[in-house]
Scaffold this motif. Structure first.
Motif, PDB file in Angstrom:
ATOM      1  N   GLU A   2     -69.193   9.852 -21.814  1.00 46.58           N
ATOM      2  CA  GLU A   2     -68.483   8.952 -20.977  1.00 46.58           C
ATOM      3  C   GLU A   2     -66.970   8.554 -21.720  1.00 46.58           C
ATOM      4  O   GLU A   2     -66.233   8.279 -20.925  1.00 46.58           O
ATOM      5  CB  GLU A   2     -69.290   7.490 -21.436  1.00 46.58           C
ATOM      6  CG  GLU A   2     -68.628   6.368 -20.860  1.00 46.58           C
ATOM      7  CD  GLU A   2     -68.685   6.323 -18.993  1.00 46.58           C
ATOM      8  OE1 GLU A   2     -67.858   5.752 -18.501  1.00 46.58           O
ATOM      9  OE2 GLU A   2     -69.403   7.255 -18.632  1.00 46.58           O
ATOM     10  N   TYR A   3     -66.904   8.869 -23.034  1.00 45.11           N
ATOM     11  CA  TYR A   3     -65.557   8.474 -23.662  1.00 45.11           C
ATOM     12  C   TYR A   3     -64.593   9.778 -23.462  1.00 45.11           C
ATOM     13  O   TYR A   3     -63.438   9.514 -23.305  1.00 45.11           O
ATOM     14  CB  TYR A   3     -65.672   8.023 -25.052  1.00 45.11           C
ATOM     15  CG  TYR A   3     -66.259   6.708 -24.989  1.00 45.11           C
ATOM     16  CD1 TYR A   3     -65.524   5.637 -25.224  1.00 45.11           C
ATOM     17  CD2 TYR A   3     -67.796   6.589 -24.992  1.00 45.11           C
ATOM     18  CE1 TYR A   3     -66.401   4.292 -25.181  1.00 45.11           C
ATOM     19  CE2 TYR A   3     -68.265   5.565 -25.268  1.00 45.11           C
ATOM     20  CZ  TYR A   3     -67.542   4.523 -25.145  1.00 45.11           C
ATOM     21  OH  TYR A   3     -68.432   3.163 -25.299  1.00 45.11           O
TER      22      TYR A   3
ATOM     23  N   LEU B  18     -60.022   2.322 -22.622  1.00 38.10           N
ATOM     24  CA  LEU B  18     -60.207   2.738 -23.993  1.00 38.10           C
ATOM     25  C   LEU B  18     -58.946   2.250 -24.688  1.00 38.10           C
ATOM     26  O   LEU B  18     -57.812   1.937 -24.131  1.00 38.10           O
ATOM     27  CB  LEU B  18     -59.669   4.278 -23.885  1.00 38.10           C
ATOM     28  CG  LEU B  18     -60.812   5.302 -23.808  1.00 38.10           C
ATOM     29  CD1 LEU B  18     -60.363   6.518 -23.689  1.00 38.10           C
ATOM     30  CD2 LEU B  18     -62.159   5.235 -24.738  1.00 38.10           C
TER      31      LEU B  18
ATOM     32  N   THR C 252     -62.221   6.478 -30.846  1.00 41.43           N
ATOM     33  CA  THR C 252     -61.704   6.355 -29.533  1.00 41.43           C
ATOM     34  C   THR C 252     -62.172   7.316 -28.395  1.00 41.43           C
ATOM     35  O   THR C 252     -62.279   6.902 -27.051  1.00 41.43           O
ATOM     36  CB  THR C 252     -60.306   6.145 -29.578  1.00 41.43           C
ATOM     37  OG1 THR C 252     -60.043   5.053 -30.465  1.00 41.43           O
ATOM     38  CG2 THR C 252     -59.465   5.813 -28.236  1.00 41.43           C
ATOM     39  N   HIS C 253     -62.197   8.612 -28.570  1.00 42.26           N
ATOM     40  CA  HIS C 253     -62.186   9.539 -27.883  1.00 42.26           C
ATOM     41  C   HIS C 253     -63.977  10.024 -27.879  1.00 42.26           C
ATOM     42  O   HIS C 253     -64.012  10.803 -26.889  1.00 42.26           O
ATOM     43  CB  HIS C 253     -61.341  10.768 -28.342  1.00 42.26           C
ATOM     44  CG  HIS C 253     -59.974  10.364 -28.548  1.00 42.26           C
ATOM     45  ND1 HIS C 253     -59.233  10.210 -27.230  1.00 42.26           N
ATOM     46  CD2 HIS C 253     -59.103  10.174 -29.509  1.00 42.26           C
ATOM     47  CE1 HIS C 253     -58.007   9.765 -27.800  1.00 42.26           C
ATOM     48  NE2 HIS C 253     -58.098   9.842 -29.046  1.00 42.26           N
TER      49      HIS C 253
ATOM     50  N   LYS D 298     -63.417   8.548 -19.879  1.00 40.74           N
ATOM     51  CA  LYS D 298     -62.325   7.850 -19.951  1.00 40.74           C
ATOM     52  C   LYS D 298     -61.296   8.288 -20.517  1.00 40.74           C
ATOM     53  O   LYS D 298     -59.893   7.616 -19.926  1.00 40.74           O
ATOM     54  CB  LYS D 298     -62.886   6.657 -20.817  1.00 40.74           C
ATOM     55  CG  LYS D 298     -63.906   5.602 -20.172  1.00 40.74           C
ATOM     56  CD  LYS D 298     -64.199   4.489 -21.312  1.00 40.74           C
ATOM     57  CE  LYS D 298     -65.511   3.693 -20.691  1.00 40.74           C
ATOM     58  NZ  LYS D 298     -65.739   2.620 -21.465  1.00 40.74           N
TER      59      LYS D 298
ATOM     60  N   LEU E 217     -65.107  -1.564 -28.863  1.00 39.59           N
ATOM     61  CA  LEU E 217     -65.045  -0.243 -27.939  1.00 39.59           C
ATOM     62  C   LEU E 217     -66.282  -0.661 -26.932  1.00 39.59           C
ATOM     63  O   LEU E 217     -65.922  -0.077 -25.758  1.00 39.59           O
ATOM     64  CB  LEU E 217     -65.321   0.809 -28.898  1.00 39.59           C
ATOM     65  CG  LEU E 217     -65.295   1.984 -28.013  1.00 39.59           C
ATOM     66  CD1 LEU E 217     -63.893   2.316 -27.435  1.00 39.59           C
ATOM     67  CD2 LEU E 217     -65.648   3.208 -28.789  1.00 39.59           C
TER      68      LEU E 217
ATOM     69  N   TYR F 253     -66.238  -0.731 -33.130  1.00 37.74           N
ATOM     70  CA  TYR F 253     -67.259  -0.190 -32.278  1.00 37.74           C
ATOM     71  C   TYR F 253     -67.802  -1.474 -31.381  1.00 37.74           C
ATOM     72  O   TYR F 253     -68.070  -1.284 -30.165  1.00 37.74           O
ATOM     73  CB  TYR F 253     -68.311   0.775 -32.812  1.00 37.74           C
ATOM     74  CG  TYR F 253     -67.668   1.803 -33.466  1.00 37.74           C
ATOM     75  CD1 TYR F 253     -67.627   2.961 -32.315  1.00 37.74           C
ATOM     76  CD2 TYR F 253     -67.685   2.395 -34.521  1.00 37.74           C
ATOM     77  CE1 TYR F 253     -67.042   4.434 -32.560  1.00 37.74           C
ATOM     78  CE2 TYR F 253     -67.340   3.822 -34.912  1.00 37.74           C
ATOM     79  CZ  TYR F 253     -67.120   4.483 -34.105  1.00 37.74           C
ATOM     80  OH  TYR F 253     -66.555   5.779 -34.450  1.00 37.74           O
TER      81      TYR F 253
ATOM     82  N   GLY G 185     -66.662   7.911 -28.790  1.00 43.97           N
ATOM     83  CA  GLY G 185     -67.535   7.041 -28.525  1.00 43.97           C
ATOM     84  C   GLY G 185     -68.555   6.927 -29.768  1.00 43.97           C
ATOM     85  O   GLY G 185     -68.532   7.576 -30.646  1.00 43.97           O
TER      86      GLY G 185
END
Length: 283
Positions: free
Chosen positions: A161-162, A56, A266-267, A165, A50, A47, A269
């Protein structure tokens, strides 16, 4: 002959100290730098990277070769393996596990958890309990295949947000959601991540989580259950626990709290609150 469990790092079991459990790491790549999830990249480190990254990271499945090496160690020790992977609809890791198992007929049993992160962990932990109770390998596999349908994972995301992305939603939708404090509630259904609803603010989101738990017939406290969070702080999770005290009070003296790692982090956040449990509903 003993039973050895093998799982992938998407189960977020990197903190387990059991000698009869091995985990194989997915690969997480930030730009030109690749890491083994849970081996040389902790959840905290993930994190940190990240939130600092403009793009990403990319996650890669466990290879058949990695599974084959793990199986060989188990078989050479005279044991059998039960392998539990993340959903086959979310990764090719299950397929890798099956390809490698062809070299060890009868000694390796591969299960698709149809889940990920804490939901996958619930199934692995349940299997370990069944082993501790003296169940044989065939009985355990049959029980896990049957009962995995009753595992529920519900997550309240703090940001869109993620998902933006990763191309899951449009830039416009993400901007509008941010302005309106929209917080999506997601679950895993039939092995895929699906949207359950959208909440305006954390309070409404917490209510949606509680409603979903009630729809599942409540938490089966006799089987594994976990609360989890993504990111560097559990502040949002602690607020959820406080708001949903009625669910846990009188049932659990201690709540199992875990972190959600890179495979799904990753997806979604940072800032996600997650609950995973066996529901008390029955077919």
């Amino acid at each position: 002959m003993s039973i050895h469990f093998i799982t992938d790092s998407a189960s977020d079991m990197i903190d387990s100290s059991r000698e009869d459990l091995s985990f194989l790491p997915l690969t997480v790549t930030f730009g030109n730098d690749s890491y083994e999830d849970g081996v040389n990249l902790s959840h905290h480190q993930f994190y940190e990277k990240l939130v600092e990254s403009d793009t990403l990271p990319v996650t890669s499945q466990v290879t058949p070769g990695a599974f084959e090496d793990a199986y060989r160690k188990v078989v050479e020790a005279g044991d059998v393996a039960i392998v539990i992977t993340m959903s086959s609809k979310l990764s090719g890791t299950y397929q890798s596990a099956c390809i490698a198992a062809e070299e060890f007929p009868g000694a390796v049993h591969v299960l698709d958890s149809e889940n990920v992160t804490l939901g996958e962990r619930c199934l692995v932990e349940y299997g370990l309990r069944l082993k501790d109770q003296g169940m044989g390998v065939e009985e355990i596999v049959a029980e896990l295949e049957r009962e995995k349908k009753h595992i529920h994972v519900i997550g309240l995301l703090d940001t869109l947000e993620y998902l933006k992305k990763g191309g899951r939603i449009s830039r416009t939708a993400a901007l509008a959601g941010g302005l309106l404090s929209i917080k999506p509630v997601v679950t895993v259904k039939d092995g895929e991540v699906v949207l359950l609803g959208k909440a305006r603010g954390s309070k409404q989101g917490h209510n949606l989580l509680v409603e979903q738990i009630e729809e599942a017939g409540g938490v089966d406290f006799d089987r594994p259950y976990f609360l989890g969070y993504s990111g560097l702080s559990d502040v949002l999770l602690q607020k959820y626990i406080e708001d949903s005290e009625a669910i846990w009070k009188g049932h659990a003296d201690h709540l199992e709290i875990k972190t959600v790692g890179g495979a799904i982090g990753t997806h979604i956040g940072p800032g996600t609150v997650a609950v995973a449990f066996f529901g008390q509903e029955r077919d």
